[in-house]
Design a protein around this motif. Structure first.
Motif, PDB file in Angstrom:
ATOM      1  N   SER A 179       7.868  -0.943   6.407  1.00  0.00           N
ATOM      2  CA  SER A 179       7.686   0.293   5.657  1.00  0.00           C
ATOM      3  C   SER A 179       8.949   0.609   4.867  1.00  0.00           C
ATOM      4  O   SER A 179      10.069   0.215   5.247  1.00  0.00           O
ATOM      5  N   GLN A 220       1.368  -4.813   4.349  1.00  0.00           N
ATOM      6  CA  GLN A 220       0.364  -5.014   5.385  1.00  0.00           C
ATOM      7  C   GLN A 220      -0.093  -6.471   5.381  1.00  0.00           C
ATOM      8  O   GLN A 220      -0.161  -7.096   4.324  1.00  0.00           O
ATOM      9  N   GLU A 250       0.835  -1.197   0.000  1.00  0.00           N
ATOM     10  CA  GLU A 250       0.000   0.000   0.000  1.00  0.00           C
ATOM     11  C   GLU A 250       0.869   1.245   0.000  1.00  0.00           C
ATOM     12  O   GLU A 250       1.901   1.296   0.669  1.00  0.00           O
ATOM     13  N   LEU A 298      -6.052  -4.341   7.549  1.00  0.00           N
ATOM     14  CA  LEU A 298      -4.741  -4.968   7.669  1.00  0.00           C
ATOM     15  C   LEU A 298      -3.781  -4.061   8.444  1.00  0.00           C
ATOM     16  O   LEU A 298      -4.017  -2.867   8.604  1.00  0.00           O
ATOM     17  N   THR A 299      -2.706  -4.665   8.946  1.00  0.00           N
ATOM     18  CA  THR A 299      -1.740  -3.944   9.782  1.00  0.00           C
ATOM     19  C   THR A 299      -0.384  -3.906   9.078  1.00  0.00           C
ATOM     20  O   THR A 299       0.082  -4.922   8.562  1.00  0.00           O
ATOM     21  N   ALA A 300       0.249  -2.744   9.100  1.00  0.00           N
ATOM     22  CA  ALA A 300       1.568  -2.603   8.467  1.00  0.00           C
ATOM     23  C   ALA A 300       2.625  -3.323   9.299  1.00  0.00           C
ATOM     24  O   ALA A 300       2.687  -3.158  10.515  1.00  0.00           O
ATOM     25  N   GLU A 350       4.004   0.547   2.337  1.00  0.00           N
ATOM     26  CA  GLU A 350       3.941  -0.390   3.464  1.00  0.00           C
ATOM     27  C   GLU A 350       3.580  -1.768   2.952  1.00  0.00           C
ATOM     28  O   GLU A 350       2.867  -1.897   1.946  1.00  0.00           O
TER      29      GLU A 350
END
Ligand code: ZN
Length: 273
Positions: free
Chosen positions: A214, A200, A172, A209-211, A198
């Protein structure tokens, strides 16, 4: 044990009285260490310099980097009984490295890797959003195109690496959580120019969703204040790549269960667990 829904229910973390600050079981810690070694080995090249910094850093360095202007809400201060201290909690593993890059770069630039404990005073303490956590980072300082290419190549490599762990990965375009309304334009500009990507994964929820990693093109944001110069005298660019180790470990628990011994053989082999 079944796969946990996150930190609150995860038997692998030892919650303390402060939200978002947790200890870990030996099994979880082994996963974190394995991830660190795996990412380090995957990213290190002949050029990479290994450096190490403590979990506190110079407040002056962080001020020069613009952190206090952009992210004062995330800063963790250090207080002493008498007077002000000149150190703060390190918010990302790469920050202490920029003064180390001051000066003229050699041809081809420099590349560093570092691992560190980081602190961010996150307003929300939902699972997967620990305030104190570890990052394995890589930093590149070189000509602008070299940094952008390096960063882009890392997004591809990171995606491929994480998919080897059986994690569904989404890439993303992202922006940093700048403080205040006045900084919203900065975030919009960062997105528009694709300066931050990121990776995710599913961690807290299947929907949001969670990163876990990065990939940042800083342009001359750090090179200018820290006077990092190209061999021809021009200002260099920098870029960094960071993998959040606790989040990755939690994503693995979510995907494969609390007991690493029961994870798919391919994943255990990949991480040498
Ligand atoms: Zn960084």
């Amino acid at each position: 044990m079944t796969a946990a829904a996150g930190t609150a229910a995860c038997a692998c973390l030892i919650p303390g009285e402060a939200p978002g600050v947790a200890g870990a079981t030996g099994a979880f810690e082994r996963v974190v260490e394995a991830l660190r070694a795996w990412i380090f080995a995957a990213g290190r090249t002949d050029r990479t310099e290994v450096v190490a910094f403590p979990p506190v850093m110079s407040r002056r360095t962080l001020e020069r980097s613009g952190y206090l202007a952009g992210f004062p809400h995330l800063l963790g201060s250090v207080h002493g009984m008498e007077g002000e201290t000149d150190v703060v909690l390190t918010p990302a593993a790469c920050y202490p490295s920029y003064p180390h890059l001051t000066g003229t770069l050699p041809d081809g630039g420099r590349e560093l890797t570092m691992f560190g404990w980081c602190y961010r005073h996150e307003a929300t303490h939902e699972p997967g959003r620990l305030r104190s956590f570890r990052i394995q980072e890589f930093v590149r300082a070189a000509e602008p195109e070299t940094c952008t290419r390096w960063r882009d190549a890392w997004v591809d490599r990171g995606e491929e690496l994480l998919s080897r762990l059986g994690l569904g990965v989404r890439r993303e375009i992202a922006s940093d959580p700048f403080f205040g309304r006045g900084n919203r334009l900065l975030a919009a500009d960062q997105r528009q120019r694709r300066l931050k990507w990121e990776l995710q994964v599913v961690l807290r929820s299947d929907v949001e969703l969670t990163a876990v990693a990065s990939f940042n093109d800083h342009e001359d944001h750090f090179a200018r204040p820290f006077e990092i110069a190209l061999p021809d005298g021009g200002t260099a660019h920098t870029a960094c790549v960071g993998f959040g180790l606790e989040r990755l470990a939690l994503a693995l628990v979510r995907a494969h269960g609390d007991d690493p011994g029961g994870w798919p053989a391919a994943v255990r082999e990949e991480l040498a667990l």
